[in-house]
Design an enzyme around this catalytic site. Structure first.
Site, PDB file in Angstrom:
ATOM      1  N   ILE A 257      -7.714   8.870 -20.480  1.00 60.15           N
ATOM      2  CA  ILE A 257      -7.680   7.669 -20.619  1.00 60.15           C
ATOM      3  C   ILE A 257      -8.916   6.628 -20.048  1.00 60.15           C
ATOM      4  O   ILE A 257      -9.215   6.850 -19.114  1.00 60.15           O
ATOM      5  CB  ILE A 257      -6.223   6.923 -20.074  1.00 60.15           C
ATOM      6  CG1 ILE A 257      -5.143   7.906 -20.444  1.00 60.15           C
ATOM      7  CG2 ILE A 257      -5.998   5.622 -20.819  1.00 60.15           C
ATOM      8  CD1 ILE A 257      -4.334   8.068 -19.151  1.00 60.15           C
TER       9      ILE A 257
ATOM     10  N   ASP B 203       0.842  -1.277  -0.091  1.00 63.67           N
ATOM     11  CA  ASP B 203      -0.135  -0.219   0.063  1.00 63.67           C
ATOM     12  C   ASP B 203       0.857   1.223   0.091  1.00 63.67           C
ATOM     13  O   ASP B 203       1.411   1.558   0.935  1.00 63.67           O
ATOM     14  CB  ASP B 203      -0.882   0.057   1.300  1.00 63.67           C
ATOM     15  CG  ASP B 203      -1.858   1.308   1.235  1.00 63.67           C
ATOM     16  OD1 ASP B 203      -1.735   2.012   0.235  1.00 63.67           O
ATOM     17  OD2 ASP B 203      -2.837   1.041   2.208  1.00 63.67           O
TER      18      ASP B 203
ATOM     19  N   ALA C  10      -3.487  19.894  -6.586  1.00 66.76           N
ATOM     20  CA  ALA C  10      -2.460  20.142  -6.049  1.00 66.76           C
ATOM     21  C   ALA C  10      -1.515  19.155  -5.971  1.00 66.76           C
ATOM     22  O   ALA C  10      -0.204  19.296  -6.063  1.00 66.76           O
ATOM     23  CB  ALA C  10      -2.832  20.402  -4.355  1.00 66.76           C
TER      24      ALA C  10
ATOM     25  N   ASN D   3       3.278   6.080 -11.561  1.00 66.37           N
ATOM     26  CA  ASN D   3       2.011   6.083 -11.941  1.00 66.37           C
ATOM     27  C   ASN D   3       0.881   6.002 -11.083  1.00 66.37           C
ATOM     28  O   ASN D   3      -0.406   6.539 -11.388  1.00 66.37           O
ATOM     29  CB  ASN D   3       1.770   4.682 -12.993  1.00 66.37           C
ATOM     30  CG  ASN D   3       0.525   4.456 -13.472  1.00 66.37           C
ATOM     31  OD1 ASN D   3      -0.132   5.022 -14.249  1.00 66.37           O
ATOM     32  ND2 ASN D   3      -0.323   3.452 -12.828  1.00 66.37           N
TER      33      ASN D   3
ATOM     34  N   TYR E 126      -6.498  16.535  -5.767  1.00 61.25           N
ATOM     35  CA  TYR E 126      -5.881  16.006  -7.115  1.00 61.25           C
ATOM     36  C   TYR E 126      -4.929  17.135  -7.616  1.00 61.25           C
ATOM     37  O   TYR E 126      -3.782  16.676  -8.176  1.00 61.25           O
ATOM     38  CB  TYR E 126      -7.001  15.522  -7.759  1.00 61.25           C
ATOM     39  CG  TYR E 126      -6.364  14.894  -9.129  1.00 61.25           C
ATOM     40  CD1 TYR E 126      -5.649  13.476  -9.052  1.00 61.25           C
ATOM     41  CD2 TYR E 126      -6.784  15.175 -10.456  1.00 61.25           C
ATOM     42  CE1 TYR E 126      -5.175  12.719  -9.933  1.00 61.25           C
ATOM     43  CE2 TYR E 126      -6.357  14.452 -11.389  1.00 61.25           C
ATOM     44  CZ  TYR E 126      -5.591  13.185 -11.338  1.00 61.25           C
ATOM     45  OH  TYR E 126      -5.327  12.396 -12.306  1.00 61.25           O
TER      46      TYR E 126
ATOM     47  N   LYS F 250      -0.856  16.864  -8.239  1.00 63.93           N
ATOM     48  CA  LYS F 250      -0.202  16.682  -9.519  1.00 63.93           C
ATOM     49  C   LYS F 250       0.621  17.956  -9.813  1.00 63.93           C
ATOM     50  O   LYS F 250       1.613  17.739 -10.423  1.00 63.93           O
ATOM     51  CB  LYS F 250      -1.209  16.627 -10.637  1.00 63.93           C
ATOM     52  CG  LYS F 250      -2.089  15.328 -10.650  1.00 63.93           C
ATOM     53  CD  LYS F 250      -1.139  13.884 -10.624  1.00 63.93           C
ATOM     54  CE  LYS F 250      -2.156  12.833 -10.653  1.00 63.93           C
ATOM     55  NZ  LYS F 250      -1.223  11.486 -10.820  1.00 63.93           N
TER      56      LYS F 250
HETATM   57  N1  LIG Z   1      -7.446   7.963 -16.480  1.00 56.37           N
HETATM   58  C1  LIG Z   1      -7.414   9.223 -16.842  1.00 56.37           C
HETATM   59  O1  LIG Z   1      -7.954   9.717 -17.656  1.00 56.37           O
HETATM   60  C2  LIG Z   1      -6.141   9.853 -16.131  1.00 56.37           C
HETATM   61  C3  LIG Z   1      -5.764  11.184 -16.624  1.00 56.37           C
HETATM   62  C4  LIG Z   1      -4.594  11.912 -16.065  1.00 56.37           C
HETATM   63  C5  LIG Z   1      -3.837  11.294 -15.257  1.00 56.37           C
HETATM   64  N2  LIG Z   1      -4.120   9.787 -14.784  1.00 56.37           N
HETATM   65  C6  LIG Z   1      -3.238   9.397 -13.921  1.00 56.37           C
HETATM   66  O2  LIG Z   1      -2.639   8.293 -14.502  1.00 56.37           O
HETATM   67  C7  LIG Z   1      -2.340   7.352 -13.490  1.00 56.37           C
HETATM   68  C8  LIG Z   1      -2.983   6.070 -13.675  1.00 56.37           C
HETATM   69  O3  LIG Z   1      -4.587   6.332 -13.578  1.00 56.37           O
HETATM   70  P1  LIG Z   1      -5.349   5.053 -14.066  1.00 56.37           P
HETATM   71  O4  LIG Z   1      -6.600   6.102 -14.651  1.00 56.37           O
HETATM   72  O5  LIG Z   1      -4.836   3.943 -14.841  1.00 56.37           O
HETATM   73  O6  LIG Z   1      -6.226   4.573 -12.498  1.00 56.37           O
HETATM   74  P2  LIG Z   1      -6.798   3.512 -11.932  1.00 56.37           P
HETATM   75  O7  LIG Z   1      -7.416   2.796 -13.315  1.00 56.37           O
HETATM   76  O8  LIG Z   1      -7.737   3.790 -10.942  1.00 56.37           O
HETATM   77  O9  LIG Z   1      -5.519   2.593 -11.435  1.00 56.37           O
HETATM   78  C9  LIG Z   1      -4.894   3.029 -10.441  1.00 56.37           C
HETATM   79  C10 LIG Z   1      -3.610   1.977  -9.973  1.00 56.37           C
HETATM   80  O10 LIG Z   1      -3.028   2.670  -8.991  1.00 56.37           O
HETATM   81  C11 LIG Z   1      -2.863   1.372  -7.984  1.00 56.37           C
HETATM   82  N3  LIG Z   1      -3.213   1.819  -6.517  1.00 56.37           N
HETATM   83  C12 LIG Z   1      -4.262   2.983  -5.985  1.00 56.37           C
HETATM   84  N4  LIG Z   1      -4.186   3.024  -4.927  1.00 56.37           N
HETATM   85  C13 LIG Z   1      -2.872   2.458  -4.499  1.00 56.37           C
HETATM   86  C14 LIG Z   1      -2.174   2.348  -3.364  1.00 56.37           C
HETATM   87  N5  LIG Z   1      -2.831   2.945  -2.159  1.00 56.37           N
HETATM   88  N6  LIG Z   1      -0.893   1.667  -3.240  1.00 56.37           N
HETATM   89  C15 LIG Z   1      -0.593   1.118  -4.391  1.00 56.37           C
HETATM   90  N7  LIG Z   1      -1.061   1.073  -5.419  1.00 56.37           N
HETATM   91  C16 LIG Z   1      -2.190   1.746  -5.527  1.00 56.37           C
HETATM   92  C17 LIG Z   1      -4.075   0.452  -8.316  1.00 56.37           C
HETATM   93  O11 LIG Z   1      -3.605  -0.811  -7.787  1.00 56.37           O
HETATM   94  P3  LIG Z   1      -4.150  -1.463  -6.695  1.00 56.37           P
HETATM   95  O12 LIG Z   1      -5.615  -1.290  -6.548  1.00 56.37           O
HETATM   96  O13 LIG Z   1      -3.898  -2.748  -6.918  1.00 56.37           O
HETATM   97  O14 LIG Z   1      -3.414  -1.008  -5.422  1.00 56.37           O
HETATM   98  C18 LIG Z   1      -4.022   0.531  -9.940  1.00 56.37           C
HETATM   99  O15 LIG Z   1      -3.281  -0.403 -10.466  1.00 56.37           O
HETATM  100  C19 LIG Z   1      -2.734   8.199 -11.968  1.00 56.37           C
HETATM  101  O16 LIG Z   1      -1.659   8.665 -11.505  1.00 56.37           O
HETATM  102  C20 LIG Z   1      -4.041   9.331 -12.461  1.00 56.37           C
HETATM  103  O17 LIG Z   1      -4.008  10.338 -11.762  1.00 56.37           O
HETATM  104  C21 LIG Z   1      -5.147   9.297 -15.343  1.00 56.37           C
END
Ligand SMILES: NC(=O)c1ccc[n+]([C@@H]2O[C@H](COP(=O)([O-])OP(=O)(O)OC[C@H]3O[C@@H](n4cnc5c(N)ncnc54)[C@H](OP(=O)(O)O)[C@@H]3O)[C@@H](O)[C@H]2O)c1
Length: 235
Positions: A175, A47, A145, A78, A143, A147
Site C-alpha cells: 500500500i 504510545d 517475526a 493496524n 518485522y 507479523k
Molecule cells: N504499507 C504497506 O505496504 C504494508 C504492507 C503490509 C502490511 N502493512 C501493515 O499495515 C499497517 C499500517 O501500515 P501503514 O503503511 O499504513 O503505516 P504508516 O503509514 O507508517 O502508519 C502507521 C500508523 O501507526 C501509528 N503508530 C506508529 N507507531 C505508533 C505507536 N508507537 N503508538 C501508536 N500508534 C503508532 C501511526 O500513528 P502516529 O504516528 O500518530 O502514532 C500511524 O497512524 C502496519 O501494521 C503495517 O505493518 C503495510
C-alpha cells in the site's frame, strides 16, 4: 449498533480504514500517538509501544464505555512499524523491543481487553499482518517475526472456538503509505530487496490506502468472516 477501534488511525492504511468505517455508519475510536483531522470520531493519544500507558488505559473505564450499547464490535490492530531494518549486527536492541511491543504486545493485549469489555457483543478482530509474516525477507527479521506472531495468535484464538469471538490475521497487500516511502529510503545494505519496492512504486503497483481500506472493511463485515484465521486481502 456497530462500533470499531482502529489503532494507527492517523495516517496510511489506518486513516483510510477509520474513514471507511465511519462512512458506513460505524462509530470509530482511534488510538495513535497523534491525532487525525477526521471529524466525528473519538480519539485517544497513546504510545502503543509503551506498556505502562496501554496498561493504564485498558485498566480504566474508557474502553468499556466506548463499546457500551453495541451488538457488534470490531478491533482493527493496524498500527505497526517495519523498523529496525537490517541484520542482527546492526539492530538497536531498544528498537527491537519497541517494535515487538507495538507490533505484537499491543495487539494481543488489546484483543484480550476488547473481548472482555464487550461480553454481550459479537466481537471481530483483524490483525493487519503482512506477507513478511509468511515469507522470510533479508533485513526484516523483526518485522517478519512480529507479523508471524499475529498470524499464529489468530490461529490459536480460532481453535479456542468461541463463535462470538472471531480473529483473522490479514495481509493487506502493498500500500502507498509513509511506511512504503520509508522502505524505499532504506539503505540497500540493510535491505537488499529495496529495489523491488522502488520498481513496484514506479510501475504503479501499489494499492491506494482507500482501495485497500474498502476491501478490508468489506472483508471485516462479510458473513463468512473468520472462516480462515490467516488470510490475504489479495486472495
Ligand atoms: N504499507 C504497506 O505496504 C504494508 C504492507 C503490509 C502490511 N502493512 C501493515 O499495515 C499497517 C499500517 O501500515 P501503514 O503503511 O499504513 O503505516 P504508516 O503509514 O507508517 O502508519 C502507521 C500508523 O501507526 C501509528 N503508530 C506508529 N507507531 C505508533 C505507536 N508507537 N503508538 C501508536 N500508534 C503508532 C501511526 O500513528 P502516529 O504516528 O500518530 O502514532 C500511524 O497512524 C502496519 O501494521 C503495517 O505493518 C503495510
Amino acid at each position: 449498533m456497530k462500533k470499531a477501534i482502529v489503532t494507527g488511525h492517523t495516517r496510511g492504511l489506518g486513516a483510510a480504514i477509520a474513514a471507511e468505517l465511519q462512512s458506513r455508519g460505524i462509530a470509530v475510536l482511534g488510538l495513535a500517538r497523534g491525532r487525525s483531522p477526521l471529524a466525528g470520531i473519538e480519539q485517544l493519544e497513546v504510545d502503543l509501544a509503551d506498556p505502562a500507558a496501554l496498561e493504564a488505559w485498558v485498566a480504566g473505564p474508557a474502553l468499556r464505555d466506548f463499546l457500551a450499547g453495541a451488538d457488534a464490535v470490531y478491533l482493527v490492530n493496524n498500527a505497526g512499524v517495519v523498523t529496525p531494518v537490517g541484520q542482527l549486527a546492526s539492530q538497536d536492541p531498544a528498537a527491537v523491543l519497541q517494535a515487538v511491543m507495538l507490533n505484537v504486545g499491543a495487539p494481543l493485549a488489546l484483543a484480550a481487553a476488547f473481548v472482555q469489555a464487550a461480553p454481550d457483543a459479537v466481537r471481530r478482530i483483524v490483525h493487519v499482518s503482512s506477507g513478511a509474516g509468511r515469507n522470510a525477507y533479508p533485513g526484516w527479521a523483526v518485522y517478519c517475526a512480529t507479523k508471524a506472531a499475529l498470524d499464529h495468535h489468530a490461529r490459536a484464538v480460532q481453535v479456542d472456538g468461541d463463535p462470538r469471538v472471531l480473529a483473522v490475521s490479514l495481509a493487506p497487500g502493498v500500500i502507498d503509505t509513509d511506511m512504503q516511502a520509508a522502505i524505499r529510503a532504506t539503505p540497500e545494505g540493510n535491505f537488499p530487496l529495496r529495489e523491488r519496492f522502488v520498481e513496484m512504486k514506479d510501475s504503479g503497483g501499489l494499492t491506494s490506502p482507500e482501495d485497500c481500506a474498502r476491501n478490508l472493511v468489506d472483508y471485516l463485515l462479510a458473513a463468512g468472516f473468520g472462516a480462515e484465521a490467516v488470510d490475504d486481502l489479495r486472495n
